[in-house]
Every structure is written in C-alpha cells, then in structure tokens.
Design an enzyme around this catalytic site. Structure first.
Site, PDB file in Angstrom:
ATOM      1  N   SER A  90      42.455  52.777  46.305  1.00  0.00           N
ATOM      2  CA  SER A  90      41.728  54.056  46.308  1.00  0.00           C
ATOM      3  C   SER A  90      42.336  55.129  45.406  1.00  0.00           C
ATOM      4  O   SER A  90      41.699  56.159  45.187  1.00  0.00           O
ATOM      5  CB  SER A  90      41.627  54.609  47.728  1.00  0.00           C
ATOM      6  N   LYS A  93      40.155  56.223  42.661  1.00  0.00           N
ATOM      7  CA  LYS A  93      39.090  57.220  42.850  1.00  0.00           C
ATOM      8  C   LYS A  93      39.428  58.547  42.158  1.00  0.00           C
ATOM      9  O   LYS A  93      38.545  59.306  41.780  1.00  0.00           O
ATOM     10  CB  LYS A  93      38.849  57.449  44.352  1.00  0.00           C
ATOM     11  N   TYR A 215      33.095  49.488  41.017  1.00  0.00           N
ATOM     12  CA  TYR A 215      33.906  50.018  42.112  1.00  0.00           C
ATOM     13  C   TYR A 215      34.964  48.999  42.544  1.00  0.00           C
ATOM     14  O   TYR A 215      36.144  49.324  42.710  1.00  0.00           O
ATOM     15  CB  TYR A 215      33.014  50.426  43.300  1.00  0.00           C
ATOM     16  N   TYR A 266      42.571  59.999  53.516  1.00  0.00           N
ATOM     17  CA  TYR A 266      41.663  59.521  54.559  1.00  0.00           C
ATOM     18  C   TYR A 266      41.587  60.560  55.681  1.00  0.00           C
ATOM     19  O   TYR A 266      41.699  61.759  55.446  1.00  0.00           O
ATOM     20  CB  TYR A 266      42.105  58.146  55.083  1.00  0.00           C
ATOM     21  N   VAL A 284      45.117  51.629  49.836  1.00  0.00           N
ATOM     22  CA  VAL A 284      45.570  50.628  50.806  1.00  0.00           C
ATOM     23  C   VAL A 284      46.482  49.557  50.194  1.00  0.00           C
ATOM     24  O   VAL A 284      46.984  48.701  50.906  1.00  0.00           O
ATOM     25  CB  VAL A 284      44.411  49.947  51.576  1.00  0.00           C
TER      26      VAL A 284
HETATM   27  N1  GLU Z   1      38.941  48.457  47.967  1.00  0.00           N
HETATM   28  C1  GLU Z   1      39.097  49.169  49.165  1.00  0.00           C
HETATM   29  C2  GLU Z   1      37.762  49.497  49.776  1.00  0.00           C
HETATM   30  O1  GLU Z   1      36.903  49.995  49.126  1.00  0.00           O
HETATM   31  C3  GLU Z   1      39.852  50.421  48.886  1.00  0.00           C
HETATM   32  C4  GLU Z   1      40.342  50.969  50.127  1.00  0.00           C
HETATM   33  C5  GLU Z   1      41.354  52.062  49.958  1.00  0.00           C
HETATM   34  O2  GLU Z   1      42.327  51.956  49.222  1.00  0.00           O
HETATM   35  O3  GLU Z   1      41.125  53.046  50.628  1.00  0.00           O
HETATM   36  O4  GLU Z   1      37.526  49.254  50.929  1.00  0.00           O
END
Ligand code: GLU
Length: 330
Positions: A90, A93, A215, A266, A284
């Site tokens: 993530s 992002k 993504y 999060y 994650v």
């Molecule tokens: N590839 C993971 C998902 O989209 C990323 C999760 C993360 O790092 O928050 O579920």
C-alpha cells in the site's frame, strides 16, 4: 538535548524540561540513535504475523528489520536490512497519488474524498452508502480510483507507474515482482468486488480488468528502505527531489502529507499520530514511510504486522526515532 553512548545504551538527557517541538535533527547523533533503536526493537520480534494472503509474502523471513533516513541536504543514515528489497504494497498508493495529481490536478478530488474512513482498508461498506466516492486515496477503493485516473490516460499504465516510482527513487532496479502481482490477482476477491462496485457506480473510467491489473501490479513493486526514503524525499523538501527533476511536486507536499497524517495507517492512524507525530504510509509488506517536513524522510521495514496490518517493529522504531531526536510535526 545530549546523547551519550554508555556501554550499549544511549542515555538521552533533556536540558529543558519542556523540550521544543520539532527540533532540528542532530545528524551527528543519528548513527548511535539508529543503533539504539535497532537494539530496542528487535526484542519485539514475534509479536506480530507476516501477511499470509499470498504465498510470496507468507514465506518472507519474519525476523528482519531495516531503517533508512535521508535528510533534505542528502545525508543518508541506515541500520539493519536497509538495502533489502521488499514488497511495498500500500505504500504504492502514495506514489500513484503523486502521479495522478500530476496528471489531473485537483480534479482528482471530484472522485475521491479526504477523510479518514475508520474502516478496514479493504472495506466495501461506506462505498455503497456514499455514492461510490471513496473516503480517501489510501483505502483500497480510493487507491483504485487514483490508479484508474492513470490507467485511463496511459498506453501502458503499469509500466508508467513502475517507471515513475523508479525515477523517484533513482533506482532502475525497482520493479514489479510478477509473482507477487499474480498472487494478488489470484486472491484479490475483495479488490475485484470493490472495482466492480466502483464501475457500477460510475467512478471508474478504464475497464475494471485494466484498473485492477495496474492496482495489483503497483502493490507488487519491490523497493528497499533506502529506495523509499529517496523516493519520498520530495515530500520532505517542498516537492524537490534530487533524483527526479521533472516531478511537479511543489505545493503537493502539504496536501499529501496531511492525507498521510489523517489516513496513512489504515484504521490505526490516530494512535500512530499520537505516538509518532509524523505523516506516514504503511503497507502490508511491513514497510512504513514517514516525513518530517523540511528535515528528513524515513523508511522502515519489518515484516511482522499487528492486527491492523501495520508493522509492529516499524511503528515502534518510528516512535523511538521521534522520541530520541525530538523531531515531529508537533
Ligand atoms: N495488495 C494489498 C491489497 O490490496 C495491499 C494491502 C496493503 O498493503 O494495505 O489488499
């Protein structure tokens, strides 16, 4: 503040009982401070679990720790496995947000909000009730809309994202791990559901498969702590990067950093802001990047995650960093 190395421990004395917030980073003390942080945090191995939703992440050795700091005047300090590449997940992002803002500017905010969600990162709940406008660009739904902006405007979008990130870090070896990307695709049921809901509610321009492909691939980028600290330098340095001269980051740092502070970890972002006091983004894969505006960027990696999906040792290391150095935005 003075820092003394006594045996193996650092004693930190604060000459002012009321220390000044956001002091200047004492780079001379930093190597010792990093050693101390390393020593402190490795005692916490075993307190979390590595992400196990795909085999490529489940088999990562959980007992690893790395940290890299880069100051705005280009000094770098690191400890542990700071040059080991890992799955940024993530954290990607952040980079797609930078790229999408670069492409469409403030029009992006017509399609994504700027409020914390208080929900799991991959929740579908609010999306339906809030008309298909995701709460922020760091939950999965919001990140997909951001990725969609790039996907709908690029001939080879995953390649464009990959090259944008590699140009920010200055390291051409930063690439998509195709095995991780395939694993994301194979198990991405919730993400597939989110993308379909977004499309059904009129908030995806590209085809669902195209946006999802990008993504999954951006999440599968591999980078080290050093690469990450370099790649986010522009957010600590008023948009300026020593690696990518063509990035139009001016003025973006204030906006992106505020989103990291309120939405970057999060649904544990409040505690993180309380304990660490820096804007940050986690993934994650066990990485966390953070910014001390005007002073430094930092990246930390330790694969064991807490219940929220944030690196246990990573959060602790950043808390200790801001405590020992008296640097935070507050
Ligand atoms: N590839 C993971 C998902 O989209 C990323 C999760 C993360 O790092 O928050 O579920």
């Amino acid at each position: 503040m003075s820092v003394n190395l006594q045996g193996n421990t650092i004693s930190i004395t604060d000459q002012n009982t009321h220390h000044l917030a956001n002091q200047m980073l004492d780079t001379q003390a930093l190597p010792m401070i990093l050693q101390q942080i390393h020593q402190d945090v490795i005692e916490e191995y075993g307190k979390g679990n590595v992400a196990d939703y795909i085999p490529a992440l489940a088999k990562v050795n959980p007992h690893q720790f790395g940290m890299a700091i880069r100051t705005v005047d280009e000094q770098e300090f690191s400890i542990g496995a700071a040059d080991t590449a890992f799955s940024i997940q993530s954290i990607s992002k952040l980079f797609t947000l930078m790229l999408a803002l670069d492409i469409v500017g403030d029009d992006l905010w017509k399609r994504v909000g700027r409020e914390p969600s208080g929900m799991r990162f991959n929740s579908l709940v609010l999306l339906d009730s809030e008309g298909g406008i995701p709460r922020n660009p760091f939950i999965n739904a919001g990140a997909m809309v951001v990725t969609d902006i790039i996907a709908a405007r690029s001939a080879a979008p995953a390649r464009r994202i990959e090259e944008f990130i590699a140009s920010l870090s200055g390291n051409d070896a930063n690439r998509i791990d195709q095995l991780v990307a395939a694993g994301e695709q194979a198990t991405g049921y919730r993400n597939i559901a989110i993308a379909n809901l977004l499309k059904g509610m009129g908030n995806l321009e590209a085809e669902v498969e195209q946006t999802l492909d990008c993504y999954f691939k951006q999440c599968a980028m591999t980078m080290s702590c050093r690469d990450l600290a370099r790649a986010i330098e522009c957010l600590a340095n008023r948009g300026r990067s020593h690696f990518k001269s063509s990035f139009h980051g001016e003025k973006m740092d204030k906006r992106i950093n505020s989103l990291m502070l309120t939405c970057g970890l999060y649904d544990a972002v409040g505690n993180f802001a309380y304990n660490v006091g820096l804007p940050a983004k986690s993934g994650v894969g066990g990485g966390i990047v953070a910014i001390c505006p005007g002073q430094y960027s930092v990246a930390v990696w330790a694969p064991e995650l807490d219940h929220y999906g944030n690196s246990v040792l990573g959060q602790l290391a950043l808390e200790k960093l801001t405590f020992y150095t008296h640097t935070s935005i507050f």
